[in-house]
Enzyme design. Structure first.
Site, PDB file in Angstrom:
ATOM      1  N   GLY A  28       0.816  -1.216   0.000  1.00  0.00           N
ATOM      2  CA  GLY A  28       0.000   0.000   0.000  1.00  0.00           C
ATOM      3  C   GLY A  28       0.843   1.256   0.000  1.00  0.00           C
ATOM      4  O   GLY A  28       2.019   1.217  -0.373  1.00  0.00           O
ATOM      5  N   HIS A  31       2.398   4.704  -4.887  1.00  0.00           N
ATOM      6  CA  HIS A  31       2.969   5.840  -5.613  1.00  0.00           C
ATOM      7  C   HIS A  31       3.108   5.414  -7.073  1.00  0.00           C
ATOM      8  O   HIS A  31       2.735   4.287  -7.444  1.00  0.00           O
ATOM      9  CB  HIS A  31       4.309   6.259  -4.999  1.00  0.00           C
ATOM     10  N   GLY A  33       5.434   4.332  -8.776  1.00  0.00           N
ATOM     11  CA  GLY A  33       6.160   3.076  -9.005  1.00  0.00           C
ATOM     12  C   GLY A  33       5.200   1.899  -8.990  1.00  0.00           C
ATOM     13  O   GLY A  33       5.241   1.022  -9.866  1.00  0.00           O
ATOM     14  N   HIS A  34       4.290   1.878  -7.997  1.00  0.00           N
ATOM     15  CA  HIS A  34       3.294   0.797  -7.930  1.00  0.00           C
ATOM     16  C   HIS A  34       2.339   0.881  -9.122  1.00  0.00           C
ATOM     17  O   HIS A  34       1.945  -0.143  -9.692  1.00  0.00           O
ATOM     18  CB  HIS A  34       2.439   0.920  -6.660  1.00  0.00           C
ATOM     19  N   GLN A  58       8.159  -9.238   7.590  1.00  0.00           N
ATOM     20  CA  GLN A  58       9.352  -8.753   6.897  1.00  0.00           C
ATOM     21  C   GLN A  58       9.955  -7.508   7.566  1.00  0.00           C
ATOM     22  O   GLN A  58      10.866  -6.895   7.018  1.00  0.00           O
ATOM     23  CB  GLN A  58       9.066  -8.506   5.419  1.00  0.00           C
ATOM     24  N   GLY A 144       9.017  -4.250  -9.052  1.00  0.00           N
ATOM     25  CA  GLY A 144       9.824  -3.091  -9.446  1.00  0.00           C
ATOM     26  C   GLY A 144      11.306  -3.367  -9.257  1.00  0.00           C
ATOM     27  O   GLY A 144      11.714  -3.962  -8.257  1.00  0.00           O
ATOM     28  N   VAL A 173      10.730   3.740 -11.170  1.00  0.00           N
ATOM     29  CA  VAL A 173      10.151   5.049 -11.501  1.00  0.00           C
ATOM     30  C   VAL A 173      10.803   6.071 -10.580  1.00  0.00           C
ATOM     31  O   VAL A 173      10.914   5.847  -9.368  1.00  0.00           O
ATOM     32  CB  VAL A 173       8.619   5.039 -11.319  1.00  0.00           C
TER      33      VAL A 173
HETATM   34  O1  PAF Z   1       7.955  -4.749  -2.140  1.00  0.00           O
HETATM   35  C1  PAF Z   1       7.037  -4.810  -1.300  1.00  0.00           C
HETATM   36  O2  PAF Z   1       6.221  -3.898  -1.195  1.00  0.00           O
HETATM   37  C2  PAF Z   1       6.925  -6.040  -0.400  1.00  0.00           C
HETATM   38  O3  PAF Z   1       8.180  -6.528  -0.064  1.00  0.00           O
HETATM   39  C3  PAF Z   1       6.043  -7.163  -1.011  1.00  0.00           C
HETATM   40  C4  PAF Z   1       6.646  -7.693  -2.296  1.00  0.00           C
HETATM   41  C5  PAF Z   1       4.655  -6.606  -1.282  1.00  0.00           C
HETATM   42  C6  PAF Z   1       5.924  -8.318  -0.019  1.00  0.00           C
HETATM   43  O4  PAF Z   1       5.339  -7.920   1.170  1.00  0.00           O
END
Ligand code: PAF
Length: 287
Positions: A28, A31, A33-34, A58, A144, A173
């Protein structure tokens, strides 16, 4: 567009659709890039699923899990306007049981570079992506290049676990001054934002030194010196020149057909990363 929050809803949707399904996993705070990843998926597939899940596994104990930006409403509006088919935004309980017993590790790729500083980070990424790949069952997934080590890790994960998923890399990006787009840029003050361009500028600077210097030790020394003198407030974590397939350090640019510079640094306590392929003029290329 459907906003789904449970595994059961997602499975039910997936069982109904035929044809290729593109998948864009995100945390979430979307931006450009997403959005580039989502646009690529929309171009390639009749169906696109975007997941929004801030994955606790993570983040290290002293990292920014709690304060990571959560902007679900505006993210959903954006994705709807693009024409995404499904947004999957599960609560943590949908993704992890209370026992939370599985550990998934890529013994080499999880531990290099960012993995050496963010212990457990890539194990958490590998685990959540494995779960999401099972649930979404995409034909293609989009990542990305800004998170280059993550891309290589995902490519290896898919290969080792026989996921029938094609991984597509989408170029980084950047803001007009070169700063790679990242959800964490939002933490920076205007002063920090001005300093953050240091990562990109250092990568660019190192590129200008090729082919004058072909030993990576020389290039890295010059790069570090440039960063320290031009951007004294930026705290370098690592700067490395690696082979982009193995991510192992190389000593001479001729040693690799695809050398890449990786950088991680702190600006105002915010950890930023970037990378760039290192172009070697043809007559100097690997033989
Ligand atoms: O790049 C990210 O935003 C995260 O590491 C991902 C790939 C969504 C895994 O939680």
């Amino acid at each position: 567009m459907e906003l789904l929050t449970t595994r059961a809803e997602l499975r039910a949707w997936r069982n109904k659709v035929h044809g290729s399904v593109g998948f864009v996993p995100t945390m979430g705070a979307l931006h450009e890039g997403h959005l580039a990843l989502a646009r690529q998926s929309l171009k390639d597939n009749p169906w696109t699923v975007v997941s929004i899940f801030v994955n606790p596994r993570q983040f290290g104990p002293n990292e920014d899990y709690e304060r990571y930006p959560r902007t679900l409403e505006s993210d959903v509006r954006l994705l709807e306007s693009l024409g995404v088919s499904v947004v999957f935004a599960p609560p943590v309980e949908e993704m992890y049981s209370p026992e939370d017993e599985v550990v998934l590790s890529l013994t080499r790729l999880s531990r290099l570079w960012c993995g050496g500083y963010r212990l457990g980070h890539f194990d958490g990424v590998a685990l959540v992506l494995t779960k999401l790949f099972h649930l979404v069952a995409p034909t293609t997934a989009y990542f990305g290049e800004k998170d280059f080590q993550q891309v290589r890790l995902v490519e290896k994960l898919v290969e080792e676990l026989f996921f029938p998923i094609r991984i597509v890399r989408v170029p980084t990006v950047r803001e007009p001054d070169g700063l790679a787009m990242s959800s964490r840029n939002a933490y920076l003050s205007p002063r920090g934002r001005a300093q953050a361009v240091a990562l990109y500028k250092t990568l660019e600077y190192i590129q200008t030194l090729v082919p004058q210097y072909m030993l990576t030790e020389d290039l890295l020394r010059e790069g570090r010196q440039y960063l320290e003198t031009r951007f004294p407030e930026v705290k370098l974590e690592y700067l490395a020149i690696v082979d982009e397939y193995s991510l192992e350090r190389i000593e001479h640019l001729r040693q690799s057909a695809a050398p890449r510079i990786l950088i991680a640094a702190y600006v105002e306590g915010v950890r930023l990363i970037d990378n760039m392929p290192l172009r070697v003029p043809e007559e100097e290329e690997a033989v």
